[in-house]
Design an enzyme around this catalytic site. Structure first.
Site, PDB file in Angstrom:
ATOM      1  N   GLU A  77     -38.530   4.294  11.968  1.00  0.00           N
ATOM      2  CA  GLU A  77     -37.924   5.065  13.053  1.00  0.00           C
ATOM      3  C   GLU A  77     -37.315   6.362  12.523  1.00  0.00           C
ATOM      4  O   GLU A  77     -37.402   7.406  13.173  1.00  0.00           O
ATOM      5  CB  GLU A  77     -36.864   4.239  13.791  1.00  0.00           C
ATOM      6  CG  GLU A  77     -37.406   2.995  14.513  1.00  0.00           C
ATOM      7  CD  GLU A  77     -38.586   3.275  15.434  1.00  0.00           C
ATOM      8  OE1 GLU A  77     -38.648   4.373  16.033  1.00  0.00           O
ATOM      9  OE2 GLU A  77     -39.474   2.405  15.546  1.00  0.00           O
ATOM     10  N   HIS A 131     -40.015   8.952  12.393  1.00  0.00           N
ATOM     11  CA  HIS A 131     -40.270   9.591  13.697  1.00  0.00           C
ATOM     12  C   HIS A 131     -39.206  10.634  13.989  1.00  0.00           C
ATOM     13  O   HIS A 131     -39.489  11.750  14.400  1.00  0.00           O
ATOM     14  CB  HIS A 131     -40.194   8.558  14.828  1.00  0.00           C
ATOM     15  CG  HIS A 131     -41.369   7.631  14.924  1.00  0.00           C
ATOM     16  ND1 HIS A 131     -42.673   8.066  14.935  1.00  0.00           N
ATOM     17  CD2 HIS A 131     -41.428   6.272  15.063  1.00  0.00           C
ATOM     18  CE1 HIS A 131     -43.476   7.013  15.059  1.00  0.00           C
ATOM     19  NE2 HIS A 131     -42.750   5.915  15.135  1.00  0.00           N
TER      20      HIS A 131
END
Ligand code: ADP
Ligand code: MG
Ligand code: ZN
Length: 636
Positions: free
Chosen positions: A449, A452
């Protein structure tokens, strides 16, 4: 109905089979007779003239409390009675409206409606009772019971078995919504102004056909509502019926699909004949693509559908323009529809229902939060901004989930937190706090994450990072949210390329930290999104380097479809594949460049996620500060 597989003995006696059939038929006949007699008992006997009924119904403080219209029959309930005692018949060729029966309360609501209802009779349209239909429906209920009894007998050693045969039922399952009190109007449909305007015209046709006929205008026969799932197509069709105050016969294409062979066509016939009897009226075929997909698209597999579709076409061609029946249909897939349906005189009016824009989303949210108490801090406009791409159904769902969440938490009003929780739950599925991830999985997710988030943050044409979490939801391990600042109709190629790169950021971060062989399954949906977006950019938007300004669409449908075959050469197909690959590779390379230039921040963000699990915009800002954009990731 649930069918248990019945053990079959090869040498069963035909005698016991026959006797069972007799018992069976006997039971059916018994049920039928019982219902018949019940129906006969309750039907009113005193026959009165229609003109009499009409003049009584149209006076204030009428002695009639309710008129029930079943086909051509009107059952009249008097004020001091609770069952109909009089019956009257309308001329089958005309409509009640033409013959003078007016529903006085039809456009009212609230107190006005109650007041009106106490003066004038309520007029209710119900389906004409089809005795055989009921007998058959009862048979459907009893069949499994009988089957179970027989099954037990078999178990008790009396070697018996039974052929469980399907029976065909040709009755239309169409639901009829008469112009009754619970009607839906355009007020219940928020946003979508242009679609509503188109439909308002249809309402006018239904209300005053004469106006159009006088000028020689042809009243449309078929109206096709097209749009994404959940955009309110079904809702709008019902609103048209509500606004026009006419009976509304609705059936869903998927119901046809469940039917036994040969029944679809007879249901269509039944549906149209009912609608004509109750004209002016609306027939609504929801999800029509289920029966009316292109005939060639499925090879020879769709014979039953074909008969159903043909029957729809025959019926639509068969009625006069002044029959007062308008056929509406809804579909998510216009491109899948058989072209025969779209010809003039059939579904030649198209109404596009689109996903709501921000201001429409706000209107829809207002409709769905209307009867829900919220705290003062709640700002629906913020929710409207966050929900870009959501359909009306999604928004309705969020409103409902928010109320459920608030109730579960014992709040007396819905809080902003409840709404956020509901939004995230609807968008990706409920939090799974209980599903324990092991430490290694959490660490992988945190870096994924963080990847991202950092790529999205650093790239200049990406939307800002809004929130990152490693709490698993639905089927995902974690989520990074990007907040589109405003709805925009266009996106440029740089923005799209940044979307591709940040989507690759997850897997690339894993590779950098855990080595290139540590490939995990968590990135499947990222890669799918990348593949779809890259393909769309090449085949639909003409964004390929070597294929710039060329699109690869099906010449017939205007859509790129696999079923219809490629309208271009093998060589071009290879070129398209190469273009898609080059977009994907470029995205991965850029993501890698960004993350390698910011490894310290990557570690810091992953650590913060492992500690706090969820980071909001304000908490992200200090961590992401100082992240740099390497020249190799720059596009312009
Ligand atoms: P569709 O038929 O296009 O798939 P529906 O009409 O079944 O969508 O919509 C589902 C639900 O979503 C509706 O019952 C309603 O609660 C909500 N909804 C959708 N669009 C709207 C809208 N424009 N205004 C208010 N509610 C809406
Ligand atoms: Mg629908
Ligand atoms: Zn991911």
């Amino acid at each position: 109905m649930p069918k248990k597989p019945q053990p079959q003995k090869p040498n069963q006696s035909s005698v016991s089979n026959t006797s069972r059939t007799i018992v069976f038929t006997f039971l059916l006949v018994l049920c039928g007779m019982a219902i018949f007699s019940v129906l006969n008992q309750s039907s009113p006997t005193e026959e009165v003239a229609l003109s009499d009924v009409i003049s009584r119904a149209n006076t204030e403080n009428s002695d009639i409390s309710k008129i029930t219209v079943k086909g051509t029959e009107l059952e009249i309930t008097l004020k001091d009675q609770d069952k109909p005692t009089q019956v009257s018949r309308k001329d089958p060729s005309g409509t009640l409206y033409e013959q003078g029966l007016v529903d006085h309360c039809v456009d009212l609501s609230g107190d006005e409606l109650a007041d009106c209802n106490s003066k004038y009779p309520a007029i209710e349209y119900v389906e004409a009772v089809d005795v055989w239909g009921i007998v058959l429906d009862v048979a459907i209920i009893f069949l499994p019971i009988i089957a179970i009894i027989i099954f037990f007998k078999y178990m008790m050693g009396q070697a018996q078995s039974m052929n469980n045969q399907n029976m065909g039922f040709g009755k239309s399952k169409a639901r009829l919504y008469g112009p009754d009190k619970k009607k839906i109007t355009f007020k219940d449909v928020a946003g979508n102004e242009s679609a509503k305007q188109d439909l308002a015209e249809i309402v006018d046709f239904l209300k005053s056909p004469k106006k159009y006929e006088k000028l020689g205008a042809k009243i449309p026969r078929g109206v096709l509502l097209a749009g994404d799932p959940g955009t309110g197509k079904t809702l709008m069709a019902r609103a048209v019926a509500g606004e026009a105050s006419v009976p509304f016969f609705s059936i869903s294409g998927s119901e046809f699909a469940e039917m036994f062979v040969g029944v679809g066509a007879s249901r269509v016939r039944d549906l149209f004949s009912k609608a004509k009897k109750n004209a002016p009226s609306i027939i609504f075929i929801d999800e029509i693509d289920a029966v009316a997909h292109k005939r060639d698209a499925r090879g020879g597999a769709g014979r039953e559908d074909e008969q159903t579709l043909n029957q729809i076409l025959v019926e639509m061609d068969g009625f006069d323009n002044d029959s007062g029946v308008i056929v509406m249909a809804a579909t998510n897939r216009v491109d899948m529809l058989d072209k025969a349906l779209l010809r003039p005189g059939r579904f030649d009016r198209h109404v596009n229902v689109t996903l709501p824009e921000r201001k429409d989303r706000l209107e829809i949210l207002k409709v769905h939060f209307k009867n829900k108490p919220v705290t003062e801090e709640v700002d629906l406009d913020i929710l409207a901004a966050k929900t870009a791409g959501s359909s009306g159904a999604d928004l309705a769902n969020i409103a409902n989930e928010a109320a459920i969440t608030a109730a579960r938490e014992n709040h007396d009003k819905i809080t902003a937190g409840d709404i956020t929780e509901a939004f995230e739950r609807v968008a990706i599925g409920p939090e799974r706090k209980s599903k324990a991830m092991n430490e290694q999985e959490r660490k992988i997710t945190a870096y994924h994450e963080a990847g991202h988030a950092i790529v999205g943050h650093v790239l200049p044409d990406s939307d800002p990072v809004h929130k990152v979490t490693i709490i698993p939801r639905g089927r995902t391990g974690g989520v990074t949210w990007f907040l589109p600042p405003e709805d925009r109709s266009y996106k440029n190629i740089y923005e799209l390329k940044d979307v591709l790169a940040r989507a690759m950021g997850g897997r690339v971060a894993e590779k950098i930290i855990f080595g290139k062989d540590a490939v995990t399954t968590g990135a499947g949906s990222d890669l799918k999104n990348v593949a779809e977006l890259a393909k769309g950019m090449i085949v639909e938007e003409g964004m390929g380097d070597k294929t710039r300004n060329r699109v690869f669409l099906d010449p017939d449908t205007g859509y790129y479809t696999i079923t219809t075959g490629k309208p271009y050469s093998e060589k071009t197909a290879e070129l398209i594949d190469a273009e898609i690959k080059s977009l994907t590779d470029e995205a991965a390379t850029r993501a890698e460049a960004v993350l390698k230039a910011n490894t310290e921040i990557l570690d810091k963000l992953a650590a913060a996620l492992l500690e706090h699990e969820t980071l909001e915009e304000a908490e992200l800002a200090p961590i992401l500060k100082g992240a740099t954009l390497p020249t190799s990731a720059k596009l312009h």
